[in-house]
Design a protein around this motif. Sequence first.
Motif, PDB file in Angstrom:
ATOM      1  N   ASN A 228      -1.912  -3.588  29.254  1.00 32.06           N
ATOM      2  CA  ASN A 228      -1.831  -4.191  27.920  1.00 32.06           C
ATOM      3  C   ASN A 228      -2.403  -3.248  26.871  1.00 32.06           C
ATOM      4  OD1 ASN A 228      -3.280  -7.136  26.306  1.00 32.06           O
ATOM      5  ND2 ASN A 228      -1.304  -6.184  25.970  1.00 32.06           N
ATOM      6  N   CYS A 229      -1.541  -2.752  25.977  1.00 31.69           N
ATOM      7  CA  CYS A 229      -1.968  -1.934  24.844  1.00 31.69           C
ATOM      8  C   CYS A 229      -1.421  -2.607  23.581  1.00 31.69           C
ATOM      9  CB  CYS A 229      -1.431  -0.509  24.964  1.00 31.69           C
ATOM     10  SG  CYS A 229      -2.008   0.345  26.433  1.00 31.69           S
ATOM     11  N   PRO A 230      -2.126  -3.637  23.078  1.00 28.44           N
ATOM     12  CA  PRO A 230      -1.555  -4.425  21.980  1.00 28.44           C
ATOM     13  C   PRO A 230      -1.423  -3.623  20.691  1.00 28.44           C
ATOM     14  CG  PRO A 230      -3.734  -5.262  22.634  1.00 28.44           C
ATOM     15  CD  PRO A 230      -3.444  -4.086  23.498  1.00 28.44           C
ATOM     16  N   VAL A 231      -0.311  -3.813  19.984  1.00 29.75           N
ATOM     17  CA  VAL A 231      -0.194  -3.216  18.640  1.00 29.75           C
ATOM     18  C   VAL A 231      -0.788  -4.164  17.593  1.00 29.75           C
ATOM     19  CG1 VAL A 231       1.780  -1.745  19.210  1.00 29.75           C
ATOM     20  CG2 VAL A 231       2.187  -4.008  18.256  1.00 29.75           C
ATOM     21  N   LEU A 232      -0.910  -5.448  17.944  1.00 28.60           N
ATOM     22  CA  LEU A 232      -1.655  -6.426  17.126  1.00 28.60           C
ATOM     23  C   LEU A 232      -2.500  -7.254  18.087  1.00 28.60           C
ATOM     24  CD1 LEU A 232       1.199  -7.881  14.833  1.00 28.60           C
ATOM     25  CD2 LEU A 232      -0.635  -6.349  14.083  1.00 28.60           C
ATOM     26  N   ASP A 233      -3.788  -7.441  17.771  1.00 30.03           N
ATOM     27  CA  ASP A 233      -4.579  -8.317  18.644  1.00 30.03           C
ATOM     28  C   ASP A 233      -4.287  -9.781  18.281  1.00 30.03           C
ATOM     29  OD1 ASP A 233      -6.243  -9.083  16.481  1.00 30.03           O
ATOM     30  OD2 ASP A 233      -7.766  -7.568  16.957  1.00 30.03           O
ATOM     31  N   ASP A 234      -4.947 -10.715  18.956  1.00 30.82           N
ATOM     32  CA  ASP A 234      -4.631 -12.137  18.764  1.00 30.82           C
ATOM     33  C   ASP A 234      -4.837 -12.580  17.312  1.00 30.82           C
ATOM     34  OD1 ASP A 234      -4.028 -12.472  21.500  1.00 30.82           O
ATOM     35  OD2 ASP A 234      -6.156 -12.663  21.980  1.00 30.82           O
ATOM     36  N   GLU A 235      -5.971 -12.163  16.732  1.00 32.87           N
ATOM     37  CA  GLU A 235      -6.292 -12.581  15.357  1.00 32.87           C
ATOM     38  C   GLU A 235      -5.324 -11.932  14.360  1.00 32.87           C
ATOM     39  OE1 GLU A 235      -8.266 -14.322  12.087  1.00 32.87           O
ATOM     40  OE2 GLU A 235      -7.927 -14.868  14.172  1.00 32.87           O
ATOM     41  N   GLU A 236      -5.029 -10.634  14.560  1.00 38.28           N
ATOM     42  CA  GLU A 236      -4.091  -9.938  13.660  1.00 38.28           C
ATOM     43  C   GLU A 236      -2.705 -10.579  13.723  1.00 38.28           C
ATOM     44  OE1 GLU A 236      -6.092  -5.451  13.980  1.00 38.28           O
ATOM     45  OE2 GLU A 236      -4.573  -6.097  15.426  1.00 38.28           O
ATOM     46  N   ARG A 237      -2.307 -10.961  14.929  1.00 39.94           N
ATOM     47  CA  ARG A 237      -0.991 -11.588  15.081  1.00 39.94           C
ATOM     48  C   ARG A 237      -0.936 -12.914  14.319  1.00 39.94           C
ATOM     49  NH1 ARG A 237       1.193 -14.641  19.681  1.00 39.94           N
ATOM     50  NH2 ARG A 237       3.463 -14.688  19.406  1.00 39.94           N
ATOM     51  N   ARG A 238      -2.074 -13.657  14.362  1.00 40.17           N
ATOM     52  CA  ARG A 238      -2.137 -14.937  13.635  1.00 40.17           C
ATOM     53  C   ARG A 238      -2.032 -14.694  12.120  1.00 40.17           C
ATOM     54  NH1 ARG A 238      -5.153 -17.781  10.764  1.00 40.17           N
ATOM     55  NH2 ARG A 238      -6.897 -16.312  10.773  1.00 40.17           N
ATOM     56  N   ILE A 239      -2.751 -13.661  11.634  1.00 39.10           N
ATOM     57  CA  ILE A 239      -2.742 -13.352  10.191  1.00 39.10           C
ATOM     58  C   ILE A 239      -1.331 -12.973   9.736  1.00 39.10           C
ATOM     59  CG2 ILE A 239      -3.552 -11.648   8.462  1.00 39.10           C
ATOM     60  CD1 ILE A 239      -6.224 -11.567  10.154  1.00 39.10           C
ATOM     61  N   VAL A 240      -0.668 -12.098  10.513  1.00 44.83           N
ATOM     62  CA  VAL A 240       0.692 -11.649  10.147  1.00 44.83           C
ATOM     63  C   VAL A 240       1.667 -12.829  10.156  1.00 44.83           C
ATOM     64  CG1 VAL A 240       2.634 -10.181  10.862  1.00 44.83           C
ATOM     65  CG2 VAL A 240       0.314  -9.255  10.866  1.00 44.83           C
ATOM     66  N   GLY A 241       1.526 -13.706  11.150  1.00 44.85           N
ATOM     67  CA  GLY A 241       2.391 -14.883  11.242  1.00 44.85           C
ATOM     68  C   GLY A 241       2.224 -15.799  10.045  1.00 44.85           C
ATOM     69  N   THR A 242       0.972 -15.990   9.617  1.00 45.02           N
ATOM     70  CA  THR A 242       0.684 -16.842   8.454  1.00 45.02           C
ATOM     71  C   THR A 242       1.264 -16.213   7.187  1.00 45.02           C
ATOM     72  OG1 THR A 242      -1.345 -17.546   9.550  1.00 45.02           O
ATOM     73  CG2 THR A 242      -1.183 -18.018   7.203  1.00 45.02           C
TER      74      THR A 242
ATOM     75  N   VAL B 281       1.157  -5.594   5.508  1.00 42.31           N
ATOM     76  CA  VAL B 281      -0.181  -5.784   6.060  1.00 42.31           C
ATOM     77  C   VAL B 281      -0.176  -5.512   7.576  1.00 42.31           C
ATOM     78  CG1 VAL B 281      -2.012  -7.492   6.470  1.00 42.31           C
ATOM     79  CG2 VAL B 281      -0.839  -7.418   4.257  1.00 42.31           C
ATOM     80  N   GLY B 282       0.840  -6.036   8.253  1.00 37.43           N
ATOM     81  CA  GLY B 282       0.947  -5.841   9.701  1.00 37.43           C
ATOM     82  C   GLY B 282       1.126  -4.375  10.052  1.00 37.43           C
ATOM     83  N   GLY B 283       1.884  -3.643   9.236  1.00 39.79           N
ATOM     84  CA  GLY B 283       2.135  -2.220   9.488  1.00 39.79           C
ATOM     85  C   GLY B 283       0.854  -1.414   9.521  1.00 39.79           C
ATOM     86  N   ALA B 284      -0.067  -1.738   8.614  1.00 35.86           N
ATOM     87  CA  ALA B 284      -1.353  -1.027   8.574  1.00 35.86           C
ATOM     88  C   ALA B 284      -2.163  -1.331   9.846  1.00 35.86           C
ATOM     89  CB  ALA B 284      -2.137  -1.439   7.328  1.00 35.86           C
ATOM     90  N   MET B 285      -2.120  -2.606  10.287  1.00 35.78           N
ATOM     91  CA  MET B 285      -2.846  -2.988  11.513  1.00 35.78           C
ATOM     92  C   MET B 285      -2.243  -2.282  12.734  1.00 35.78           C
ATOM     93  SD  MET B 285      -3.071  -7.087  10.884  1.00 35.78           S
ATOM     94  CE  MET B 285      -4.220  -7.849   9.725  1.00 35.78           C
ATOM     95  N   VAL B 286      -0.901  -2.256  12.787  1.00 40.72           N
ATOM     96  CA  VAL B 286      -0.199  -1.603  13.906  1.00 40.72           C
ATOM     97  C   VAL B 286      -0.565  -0.119  13.956  1.00 40.72           C
ATOM     98  CG1 VAL B 286       2.088  -0.880  14.749  1.00 40.72           C
ATOM     99  CG2 VAL B 286       1.708  -3.261  14.036  1.00 40.72           C
TER     100      VAL B 286
END
Length: 353
Positions: free
Chosen positions: A37-51, A64-69
Motif C-alpha cells: 500500500n503506497c497511498p496517493v491520498l491518505d484516509d483524511e485527505e481522501r475525505r477532504i477531496v470528496g467533500t 487541492v487533491g493534486g497538491a496532496m498527491v
Amino acid sequence: MSHRGPVRVQDRHAFDTLIDARSPAEFAIDHLPGAINCPVLDDEERRIVGTLYKQQGAFEARRVGGAMVAANLAHHLRTRFADRPAHWKPLVYCWRGGMRSGSMVTWMRLVGWDAQQLAGGYKAWRRHVIDTLESQAPRLPLRVLCGATGSAKTRVLQALANQGQQTLDLEALARHRGSVLGAWPGVDQPSQTAFETQIVHALDAIDPQRPVFIEAESARIGRLNVPQPLVQRLRSSPCIEVQATASARLAYLLRDYAGLADDPALLARQLGTLKELHGRQVIERWQAWAEARALEPLFSELMALHYDPLYARSQSTHLHQWSQRQMVPADDLSPPAIDALARQVAGLPAPTP
C-alpha cells in the motif's frame, strides 16, 4: 520491454511489484494478493477531496487533491521507491484505474521506470474473484472431511497439508472455527471481500487433477458467507467421516479449547446465545460451569445436547453423498494419532463417480 495494450488482472504476475495506490482504509478492507500500500491520498485527505468535490466541484477538488498527491508521491519516491533499480517494473492500481493510479504511473515513468496501470483497478480484480469462484468451484475435486464436533477435523486437514496433500482450509482463511465457540481469541475476521480474495488466491495454486481435502462447513463461518458456488460444490462432493469415540473427542476438545477457561465471562456470554435452542435452565447450568472454569462437564453436555444432535441433522440434510461416505474410526486424537489418521484418509480409494 514495455507492456503493450491495457494490463489485465491475468497479466499481474509479469510485474516486479504490485502497488495499491488507494487509501489505507480501502487497502485494509481488501486488496490484490501480495500488493503493497503506497497511498496517493491518505484516509483524511481522501475525505477532504470528496467533500470539496461535492461542495465546490471537480476543479477545486483536483487543485487541492493534486497538491496532496504530489506531496505523497514525493514521500514514496524518497522512501519506499528510493532503492528500486532502473529496470524495476511496477504495476499500480486504484479503485477503478483512474486518476490516483494514473498520477503515480506518470511520475514513475518520468523517473524512467516501466510502470503500468491495471486496467479497471480494484474493481477489475473484484470481477475476476467472482468469475473465478463461479467457473472453478464447480470443477474442484473436493473430498469433504466430516465428523462430529471434537473429531479433530481441522487438525487432520492441517496434517494432510503437511503430508503434501492439497487442502482448502476455509476456517483458517475466515479466522474462525465455525462453531458457536469458534471465534479466535483477540483475532478479527477478515472482510467478506478479503475472505473471497484469499479463497481465489488458494485456488490459483490447486492442481485440478489431484483431490482437494476440505472440511464440511455450513454456509456461514462466523460472520462470513462461504461463496455460494463453493457451498454447492462442497455439498455435492464425496464425504469421508472421522468416527471418533466420545471419550477421544472429549479429551481433544478439552485440550483444543483449554483457552476458553481464561475468560469465563466471555464463554458464559457466548453460551447465552443458545438460550432459544436449549431453554433458560440448561443455559444457566452451562454458564455456571463456564464461570467455575469446569470445562469437562460443560463439553460433555455440549456434545450430547447441542453439537451431536445438530451434526446428525445437518450432515444428512446438506451433504448429498452422505449415505455413500467412507468411514475412518478413531479412538485416539493425540497429535501422533492425528498424523496417522491423515495418512489413512489420504490412502482411501478414490470414490467411484
